[in-house]
Design an enzyme around this catalytic site. Structure first.
Site, short mmCIF file in Angstrom:
data_model
loop_
_atom_site.label_atom_id
_atom_site.label_comp_id
_atom_site.label_asym_id
_atom_site.label_seq_id
_atom_site.Cartn_x
_atom_site.Cartn_y
_atom_site.Cartn_z
N HIS A 50 0.87 -1.19 0.34
CA HIS A 50 -0.44 -0.04 0.17
C HIS A 50 0.74 1.06 0.21
O HIS A 50 1.75 0.99 1.01
CB HIS A 50 -0.71 -0.05 1.18
CG HIS A 50 -2.20 -0.92 1.24
ND1 HIS A 50 -3.75 -0.43 2.11
CD2 HIS A 50 -2.44 -2.03 0.74
CE1 HIS A 50 -3.99 -1.48 1.58
NE2 HIS A 50 -3.63 -2.75 0.47
N TYR A 69 -9.63 5.30 7.56
CA TYR A 69 -10.21 5.62 8.99
C TYR A 69 -10.47 6.59 9.66
O TYR A 69 -10.68 7.87 8.83
CB TYR A 69 -8.40 6.28 9.36
CG TYR A 69 -7.53 4.53 9.57
CD1 TYR A 69 -6.55 4.53 8.75
CD2 TYR A 69 -7.53 3.59 10.70
CE1 TYR A 69 -5.81 3.46 9.10
CE2 TYR A 69 -6.52 3.32 11.16
CZ TYR A 69 -5.57 3.42 9.69
OH TYR A 69 -4.35 2.30 9.47
N PRO A 119 -4.76 0.39 19.09
CA PRO A 119 -4.12 -0.33 17.36
C PRO A 119 -4.36 0.50 16.61
O PRO A 119 -4.20 0.57 15.13
CB PRO A 119 -5.23 -1.17 17.59
CG PRO A 119 -6.59 -0.92 18.45
CD PRO A 119 -6.22 -0.57 19.68
N LYS A 154 0.99 -0.49 15.15
CA LYS A 154 1.50 -0.47 15.84
C LYS A 154 2.13 -1.47 16.62
O LYS A 154 3.56 -1.79 16.75
CB LYS A 154 2.36 0.79 16.67
CG LYS A 154 2.39 2.32 15.78
CD LYS A 154 3.17 1.74 14.57
CE LYS A 154 3.60 3.60 13.50
NZ LYS A 154 4.50 2.73 12.34
N TYR A 161 3.64 6.94 10.63
CA TYR A 161 2.27 5.58 10.08
C TYR A 161 4.23 4.45 9.26
O TYR A 161 3.32 3.21 10.16
CB TYR A 161 1.75 6.09 8.98
CG TYR A 161 0.97 4.91 8.22
CD1 TYR A 161 0.71 4.08 7.62
CD2 TYR A 161 -0.42 4.45 9.56
CE1 TYR A 161 -0.37 2.91 7.34
CE2 TYR A 161 -1.85 3.64 9.35
CZ TYR A 161 -1.96 2.56 8.13
OH TYR A 161 -2.31 1.89 7.40
C1 PHB Z 1 -6.73 -4.69 10.79
O1 PHB Z 1 -6.68 -4.74 10.01
O2 PHB Z 1 -6.71 -5.35 11.47
C2 PHB Z 1 -5.89 -3.42 11.25
C3 PHB Z 1 -5.25 -2.06 10.56
C4 PHB Z 1 -4.64 -1.07 10.54
C5 PHB Z 1 -4.91 -0.87 11.74
C6 PHB Z 1 -5.46 -1.41 12.97
C7 PHB Z 1 -6.44 -2.92 12.56
O3 PHB Z 1 -4.28 0.78 12.36
#
Ligand code: PHB
Ligand code: APR
Length: 391
Positions: A72, A201, A293, A297, A385
């Site tokens: 990505h 997000y 989460p 990280k 990130y």
């Molecule tokens: C996930 O795909 O489980 C996932 C992806 C990004 C995050 C947290 C969880 O920031």
């Protein structure tokens, strides 16, 4: 039994350490309390920093990751249903992330343990650490009802937040920092195509939502939920409807719904325990720190700890060098705190806090609007990130 490094816990941290040590010719034994099926069934996050991919490559377990992982170049931020992109590749001079489930990383590492005959003892019960501040530490445990003893030079405490290793550091010598967030994440895994090519997000008045994925045919979504909420309050249909609302009309238009193959609620906390070393015991991963989460990280921080710890242990065995071991805690914690800050900041920016007054909401929206229009703000977000450079 005797080995050079006793590793407690066969999650990503312990498994990765075992394979980095194996490649360097350092012996180890992994002690895992659960069985293999349980460990391999755990559903966790799914975004790997380039540094984590490099470590998995060094450990020789990157073949499937390179075949199946999704590279990505960016992600999207949502603001009350409208989205904008953060082009992490352009903003960081080429860095990318790989979307590949932690479950798969764990399976790949266990397969490597089996292929290389790394001693990995599942269902090792009653694990206890002994004489960690001596030059002859050992671990006791029960295997098939038999009391066992594992002598070693070092113990790596990779047994996660609920493990026993952290408590082997005397409380008077430990400093812990903790924040429990006033909400959780309700996650759903479904064999449906993702709603977007990128992760989304989303900050919405109803609460946070995240659209993620495991492949082009398997999606992972989350919504922020109240602390007391129960899975039975969230039938699939209600969850899909809430996701469509919070992610916005564009994402909803691309969303395919389907039956959950996994659904769970997880609490969110920030936690750090200092130091990471006591005598011959070294903590790594969730045994020493937990991040919310939001910034993806958790796994990457565990890998970053292991990068420093593996190099330190290998340096000791190859050259008798103790500098890496002596500097491990401070070096690993420097990165832990920066990633903890980013994870806390990203969570504060995107979630609806129960005690949030109208001014606080306005400040959140203003910061997201500023990020939308500022290359400098987006660059800061992007470099955190993708993972900060290793010092
Ligand atoms: C996930 O795909 O489980 C996932 C992806 C990004 C995050 C947290 C969880 O920031
Ligand atoms: N004895 C032996 N094994 C134990 C004990 C114990 N007393 N306590 C816990 N374990 C095992 C757990 O069963 C688990 O398999 O230690 C392992 C710890 O793994 P994780 O909790 O996954 O921690 P870590 O390897 O540091 O990986 C961190 O995993 O949970 C996610 O979000 C977290 O992404 C992060 C990553």
């Amino acid at each position: 039994m005797r080995t050079q490094v006793a590793i407690i816990g066969a999650g990503p941290a312990g498994l990765l350490l075992s394979q980095l040590l194996h490649v360097a010719g350092v012996s180890c034994v992994l002690l895992e309390q659960r069985d293999r099926a349980y460990v391999e069934a755990r559903i966790r996050a799914g975004v790997l920093e380039a540094g984590t991919v490099d470590l998995l490559t060094r450990a020789g377990v990157d073949e499937r990751l390179r075949r199946e992982g999704l590279v990505h170049d960016g992600f999207k931020l949502g603001l009350d249903g409208e989205t904008f992109s953060i082009d992490i590749k352009a903003l960081t001079g080429g860095s990318q992330v790989v979307v590949y489930g932690q479950t798969e990383v764990t399976k790949d590492l266990i397969l490597a343990c089996v292929a290389r005959q790394t001693p990995l003892i599942f269902e090792a019960l009653d694990v206890a650490l002994h004489d960690v501040d001596s030059d002859a530490p050992y671990v006791s445990f029960t295997q098939d009802g038999e009391a066992r003893r594992l002598g070693c030079d070092f113990i790596a405490g990779c047994d996660g937040f609920h493990g026993v290793s952290r408590a082997a550091i005397p409380e008077a010598l430990r400093e812990t920092y903790e924040r429990v967030y006033p909400f959780g994440w309700l996650g759903i895994l479904a064999d449906v195509p993702p709603c977007d090519d990128e992760l989304i997000y989303s900050n919405h008045a109803r609460g946070f939502a995240l659209a993620s994925m495991r492949s082009h045919t398997r999606s992972r979504y989350y919504i922020q939920c109240g602390m007391g909420e129960r899975l039975e309050d969230w039938p699939d249909t209600r969850l899909w409807d809430e996701l469509a609302l919070r992610l916005g009309p564009e994402a909803a238009a691309g969303m395919t719904t389907g039956p959950a193959i996994e659904k769970s609620i997880a609490p969110l906390r920030s936690f750090v325990s200092e130091p990471l070393r006591h005598g011959r015991l070294f903590l790594a991963g969730d045994s020493a720190h937990i991040v919310p989460p939001t910034g993806a990280k958790g796994l990457n921080l565990a890998a970053a700890d292991i990068r420093v710890l593996a190099d330190a242990m290998i340096g000791f065995y190859e050259k008798g060098d103790t500098e890496g071991l002596d500097g491990y805690s401070a070096k690993a914690l420097a990165r832990v705190w920066k990633a903890s800050r980013f994870s806390w900041w990203f969570t504060s920016l995107t979630h609806r806090f129960p005690d949030m007054d109208p001014l606080a909401r306005k400040m959140q929206l203003a910061e997201l609007d500023y990020i939308r229009g500022s290359r400098a703000a987006q660059t800061t977000m992007a470099e955190n990130y993708v993972g900060l450079p290793f010092g």
